[in-house]
Write an enzyme that holds these catalytic residues in place. Sequence first.
Site, PDB file in Angstrom:
ATOM      1  N   LYS A 183       0.822  -1.225   0.000  1.00 21.23           N
ATOM      2  CA  LYS A 183       0.000   0.000   0.000  1.00 21.23           C
ATOM      3  C   LYS A 183       0.854   1.271   0.000  1.00 21.23           C
ATOM      4  CE  LYS A 183      -4.015  -2.187   2.116  1.00 21.23           C
ATOM      5  NZ  LYS A 183      -5.032  -2.166   3.171  1.00 21.23           N
TER       6      LYS A 183
ATOM      7  N   ASP B  53     -10.285   2.065   2.572  1.00 19.50           N
ATOM      8  CA  ASP B  53     -10.338   1.290   3.820  1.00 19.50           C
ATOM      9  C   ASP B  53     -11.095   2.013   4.934  1.00 19.50           C
ATOM     10  OD1 ASP B  53      -8.931  -0.955   2.904  1.00 19.50           O
ATOM     11  OD2 ASP B  53      -6.990  -0.045   3.363  1.00 19.50           O
TER      12      ASP B  53
END
Length: 286
Positions: A65, A101
């Site tokens: 990420k 997220d």
Amino acid sequence: MTRLAIVGNPVAHSRSPQIHARFAAATGLAVDYTRIEAPLGSFVATVRAFAESGARGCNVTVPFKGEAFAACTRLSERARRAEAVNTIVFDADGWFGDNTDGAGLVRDIALNAGVALHGKRVLVLGAGGAAAGALDPLLAARPAALVVANRTPAKAQAMIERFAAGAARLDVQLSAAPLEAPGADFDVLVNATAASLQGAVPPLPAGTLRPGALALDMMYGAATLPFLRWARAQGAVARDGLGMLVEQAAEAFFVWMGQRPATFQVLAELRREVDAQVEAAAKASP
Ligand code: ATR
């Protein structure tokens, strides 16, 4: 046919293809969503090859990420502040990086768990990428106070400084604390540490949660059982990260496809599957 994938290492365990196949079926959109294991050190080359093959975008998972954040040519505000990207759109200008997220977490708390964050005391454990991704959407829900507690308190302090201006604008009291002394009477606890992966429960003192608080671990499956047991022993409502997983996927689907799929049914089906697996694993081990 819109081609998408989840890129990670390892990635074989990912449930994202299953979730997106259900979203595609429910929305009637033609989507082909696969898994791609990028060799460590070859994340960008792997994603570039996928983009050049005519794909629309990809999800990014552990451990890439941060690399995805660095590689994107444009970023959403929430990805920029999180310094982590879990959703990439390939377009004519390059790679647009987003982070769904935190939005997934907040939607799960608000819609699936039915807990309003406005005016509440919220405690986030951890100061890595998972915690950083959650902060902007949590702040936007305008709790009264948001405390970030971490094993290494200096990391929590450094992280909240990136969010301080936004918190002040929204009138949220944002502070950092050590895990052993996070404060008391929280309404919502979000465990964004990697402790559950190690079978550990963060060492929070008694009284951290008020009775009936929501205690959510971002992970799911057998690894979360110690945390969920601990939470129930505190008189809290315990919740794993399965709802967050489905909601972040729905948000990514929206970013790529412009349609927001319904999540209720998908989450219920996934819940049955994961519970059955956890039960089977418990029976198999003495
Ligand atoms: P991620 O991107 O998943 O957040 P990370 O950046 O490696 O992963 O961050 C892991 C987080 O879990 C950190 O906040 C870490 O605490 P430190 O900053 O002190 O390292 C926390 N963590 C990992 N194992 C833990 C444990 N057993 N107990 C408490 N916190 C733990």
